[in-house]
Design an enzyme around this catalytic site. Structure first.
Site, PDB file in Angstrom:
ATOM      1  N   ASP A   1      34.153  47.537  38.199  1.00  0.00           N
ATOM      2  CA  ASP A   1      34.418  46.117  37.936  1.00  0.00           C
ATOM      3  C   ASP A   1      35.916  45.856  38.157  1.00  0.00           C
ATOM      4  O   ASP A   1      36.760  46.611  37.658  1.00  0.00           O
ATOM      5  CB  ASP A   1      34.027  45.847  36.475  1.00  0.00           C
ATOM      6  CG  ASP A   1      34.035  44.376  36.122  1.00  0.00           C
ATOM      7  OD1 ASP A   1      33.899  43.541  37.031  1.00  0.00           O
ATOM      8  OD2 ASP A   1      34.163  44.067  34.919  1.00  0.00           O
ATOM      9  N   HIS A   2      36.249  44.839  38.895  1.00  0.00           N
ATOM     10  CA  HIS A   2      37.648  44.462  39.150  1.00  0.00           C
ATOM     11  C   HIS A   2      38.484  45.595  39.736  1.00  0.00           C
ATOM     12  O   HIS A   2      39.602  45.856  39.269  1.00  0.00           O
ATOM     13  CB  HIS A   2      38.324  43.930  37.873  1.00  0.00           C
ATOM     14  CG  HIS A   2      37.738  42.625  37.417  1.00  0.00           C
ATOM     15  ND1 HIS A   2      38.000  41.429  38.042  1.00  0.00           N
ATOM     16  CD2 HIS A   2      36.875  42.344  36.421  1.00  0.00           C
ATOM     17  CE1 HIS A   2      37.326  40.458  37.441  1.00  0.00           C
ATOM     18  NE2 HIS A   2      36.628  40.994  36.465  1.00  0.00           N
TER      19      HIS A   2
ATOM     20  N   SER B   1      30.500  35.643  28.834  1.00  0.00           N
ATOM     21  CA  SER B   1      30.121  35.830  27.423  1.00  0.00           C
ATOM     22  C   SER B   1      29.978  34.487  26.708  1.00  0.00           C
ATOM     23  O   SER B   1      30.706  33.533  27.001  1.00  0.00           O
ATOM     24  CB  SER B   1      31.175  36.683  26.702  1.00  0.00           C
ATOM     25  OG  SER B   1      30.933  38.054  26.949  1.00  0.00           O
TER      26      SER B   1
HETATM   27  P1  13P Z   1      33.614  38.154  29.360  1.00  0.00           P
HETATM   28  O1  13P Z   1      35.016  38.362  28.899  1.00  0.00           O
HETATM   29  O2  13P Z   1      33.228  36.715  29.267  1.00  0.00           O
HETATM   30  O3  13P Z   1      32.638  39.041  28.659  1.00  0.00           O
HETATM   31  O4  13P Z   1      33.560  38.533  30.920  1.00  0.00           O
HETATM   32  C1  13P Z   1      33.473  39.867  31.303  1.00  0.00           C
HETATM   33  C2  13P Z   1      33.699  40.061  32.754  1.00  0.00           C
HETATM   34  O5  13P Z   1      33.766  39.140  33.549  1.00  0.00           O
HETATM   35  C3  13P Z   1      33.848  41.442  33.216  1.00  0.00           C
HETATM   36  O6  13P Z   1      34.120  41.506  34.580  1.00  0.00           O
HETATM   37  O1  G3H Z   2      37.032  41.896  33.352  1.00  0.00           O
HETATM   38  C1  G3H Z   2      36.571  42.585  32.480  1.00  0.00           C
HETATM   39  C2  G3H Z   2      37.090  42.713  31.148  1.00  0.00           C
HETATM   40  O2  G3H Z   2      36.582  41.973  30.147  1.00  0.00           O
HETATM   41  C3  G3H Z   2      38.487  43.178  31.010  1.00  0.00           C
HETATM   42  O3  G3H Z   2      38.259  44.499  30.829  1.00  0.00           O
HETATM   43  O4  G3H Z   2      40.097  45.281  29.333  1.00  0.00           O
HETATM   44  O5  G3H Z   2      38.588  46.857  30.564  1.00  0.00           O
HETATM   45  O6  G3H Z   2      40.293  45.521  31.826  1.00  0.00           O
HETATM   46  P1  G3H Z   2      39.400  45.586  30.631  1.00  0.00           P
HETATM   47 ZN    ZN Z   3      35.320  39.921  35.293  1.00  0.00          ZN
END
Ligand code: 13P
Ligand code: G3H
Ligand code: ZN
Length: 379
Positions: A154-155, A284
């Protein structure tokens, strides 16, 4: 009945259950896909999806082919999960994990809901838990679960992180070039797509910035949120498998100061231009019952506000096929830990503290699966 992913090239196979010698009946080929087979060979190969009627046994030997091998339930890719979801009008939850308890919560919830799920790991989760630990815990969960799970970066912030995750057996990676200029985002994303696709790994990219835009003007919104006109060009030029869109959601527990507002008209236009699965980050809902419980035991979370559940369902109906959830799991974890510590001040066994936290996260994951409509899709 269960779905098994098998590293086989044969079109028809028969199988015996290890240990019992009892022949399986009704082995049916459902589909074949190209996928990375990281567990045994780390090579891209054809994966057969079989439907078999079997007792509890999870280990199989395939016979009748020179590629015979022991079969384990494997990780699937995000694409495997998202394409049917967009087509079928439901969403797949992508749940952020960083330790054993969160992985258990997701895997157990998915099994109980008979739902597919995406297990998502960020670079900072990797920094915390370690790439080998997290990837192996999730891989183990996928082997033991009777439902399809994928392991997703993710990201991903750069090419190096994405390719490390591909090498570590992730079945999907996100390359987040959303902060870059359009052309630079295209170049970076294409580079990741080329490496990932050569190993059967799917790729998600992002266009537009995740940010609350409540008080923004139309011009300001246009500068921040996903431009529907360039979204089509972006997916065509990069060859990605999914596109994360910015329509007014943001990460964390404080998404709006006043009434929640998403730009659904923008989503409608993006959806018209992009037939690939779309992804909603920052999804969320910050449920009131969790905030109240956390506050009862001392948390200070005043002003926390998330995306209403009806907005999520509307977004799914408009093409969102992957919904990212991290904050709600963190909140559920924290509220449960606070409750145990407050009610049982003599407790010091981590399992008695983290066990209820896992159960609380599992409850959240199960309710998301019901909300997104993925419950029962892995039956
Ligand atoms: P929330 O902070 O709304 O749970 O989003 C999570 C998210 O986008 C992780 O990539
Ligand atoms: O984008 C996702 C998250 O909510 C941020 O996650 O604190 O693990 O980078 P992280
Ligand atoms: Zn995200």
């Amino acid at each position: 009945m269960k779905n098994l992913l098998v590293n086989q090239h044969a079109k028809s196979v028969s199988a015996v259950i290890l240990g019992s010698g009892q022949a399986l009946q009704n082995v049916k080929l459902l589909s074949t896909t190209k996928a990375q087979h990281g567990y045994l060979t780390r090579k891209t190969c054809t994966v057969l999806r079989l439907k078999v009627s079997s007792p509890k046994c999870k280990s199989f030997i395939l016979i009748g082919s020179k590629y015979a091998s022991t079969v384990k339930q494997m990780l699937v890719t995000n694409k495997d999960l998202m394409v049917p979801a967009r087509r079928g009008g439901y969403g797949i939850g992508a749940f952020n994990v960083n330790n054993l308890e969160v992985v258990l919560a997701v895997a157990e919830a998915a099994t109980e809901e008979k739902s597919p799920a995406i297990v998502a790991v960020t670079p900072s989760a990797i920094k915390y838990g370690g790439l080998p630990y997290l990837s192996k815990i999730v891989r183990t969960a996928a082997e033991l679960a009777s439902v399809p799970l994928s392991l997703h970066l993710d990201h991903g912030e750069d090419f190096e992180t994405a390719s490390k995750c591909v090498d570590a057996g992730f079945t999907s990676v996100m390359i987040d070039g959303s902060h870059l200029k359009f052309e630079d985002n295209v170049v970076l994303t294409k580079r990741v797509v080329s490496v990932a696709h050569s190993k059967g790994v799917s790729v998600e990219a992002e266009l537009g910035r995740l940010a609350g835009v409540e008080e923004s003007t139309v011009e300001e919104k246009d500068a921040i949120l996903t431009d529907p006109d360039v979204a089509g060009e972006f997916v065509e030029r990069t060859g990605v498998d999914a596109l994360a869109v910015a329509i007014g959601t943001s990460h964390g527990a404080y998404k709006f100061k006043a009434d929640p507002k998403l730009d659904f008209e923008r989503l409608r236009l993006i959806s018209k231009k992009v037939s690939l699965p779309l992804v909603l980050h920052g999804a969320s809902s910050v449920p009131a019952w969790i905030i109240e419980k956390a506050a009862k035991y001392g948390a200070q979370l005043g002003g926390a506000r998330g995306i209403p559940e009806e907005h999520i369902q509307k977004a799914i109906a408009m093409g969102i096929a992957k919904i990212n959830i991290d904050t709600d799991l963190r909140l559920a974890f924290t509220a449960a830990v606070r409750e145990v510590l407050a009610n049982s001040p003599k407790e010091f066994d981590p399992r008695k503290i983290l066990g209820p936290a896992k159960e609380a996260m599992k409850k959240v994951v199960r309710s998301k699966m019901q909300l997104f409509g993925s419950s029962g899709k892995a039956a």
